[in-house]
Design a protein around this motif. Sequence first.
Motif, PDB file in Angstrom:
ATOM      1  N   GLN A 147      32.469  14.910  57.886  1.00 65.60           N
ATOM      2  CA  GLN A 147      31.916  13.662  57.374  1.00 65.60           C
ATOM      3  C   GLN A 147      30.791  13.978  56.397  1.00 65.60           C
ATOM      4  N   SER A 148      31.155  14.032  55.108  1.00 72.76           N
ATOM      5  CA  SER A 148      30.178  14.387  54.084  1.00 72.76           C
ATOM      6  C   SER A 148      29.445  13.171  53.527  1.00 72.76           C
ATOM      7  N   ARG A 149      29.934  11.976  53.868  1.00 65.84           N
ATOM      8  CA  ARG A 149      29.321  10.760  53.350  1.00 65.84           C
ATOM      9  C   ARG A 149      29.303   9.689  54.441  1.00 65.84           C
ATOM     10  N   GLY A 175      29.483  17.653  46.102  1.00 60.98           N
ATOM     11  CA  GLY A 175      29.871  18.181  47.406  1.00 60.98           C
ATOM     12  C   GLY A 175      30.666  17.229  48.271  1.00 60.98           C
ATOM     13  N   VAL A 176      31.188  16.134  47.683  1.00 61.73           N
ATOM     14  CA  VAL A 176      31.936  15.170  48.483  1.00 61.73           C
ATOM     15  C   VAL A 176      33.219  15.802  49.027  1.00 61.73           C
ATOM     16  N   ASP A 177      33.539  15.525  50.283  1.00 61.45           N
ATOM     17  CA  ASP A 177      34.749  16.031  50.926  1.00 61.45           C
ATOM     18  C   ASP A 177      35.652  14.844  51.231  1.00 61.45           C
TER      19      ASP A 177
END
Length: 245
Positions: free
Chosen positions: A136-138, A128-130
């Motif tokens: 802000q996925s991480r 699911g990384v964007d």
Amino acid sequence: MSAILVTGSTEGLGRHTAEALLDQGHRVVVHARTTTRLTALQDLLDRGVQAVVGDLADHEQVLDLAHQADELGPFDVVIHNAGVIRGPSVLPVNVVAPYELTARMERPGRLVYLSSDMHYRGRADLAGVDWSGSGQSRSYSDSKLYVTAFAAALARLWPAVLVHAVDPGWVPTRMGGPGATDDLREGHLTQAWLATTDDPHALVSGRYWHHQHTQEPHLAVHDEGFQEELLESLAAHTGVTLAPR
């Protein structure tokens, strides 16, 4: 004399690194996010430093930045110093831009990537990384784990290039804040040293450094399966893959 590009060099560690290398007699190219920010580098420009300009959070500007850099190159060394600590630009600036500049620019003899001891808190999980920065996925810690693993992957895949990752410590820059407890001078010395030294200990690629000493990084950094997953994800997002060795 080496030709050296330092990204994110208008202030803090990047500026100190660029200035130290200039003082040693190297040909230095600095990088600013905007032309307005170049005013912070006027004293270095007056000494003959050249500059490239581009916002690392903007994909089109990263493409242009790679072109600008190649126009001034080839480089013996590229130091990927630029970074942000929070907000939606964390992945685009800290991971995607270094990857894309590395993949698109003419290959230098040495590459240095700025990591952080916070990478130990990073999650080796890309689900699911964007990468786009639309959200802000991480975390910052995740981003530093990713860029450190990327450096290790490059050291494995490009054996002719000397590649290192550096933890500069918690230093009192704009990013680190006034409460930082580490030494600012120590913070920039290692990357400047790695750019030019002939010390045999520093001529072994793929190491993780803090204050001119090697340390063991997060276990995922040298996990080839995770490295490949990371490279595939970045290639899919950017449309560019690393050239073969």
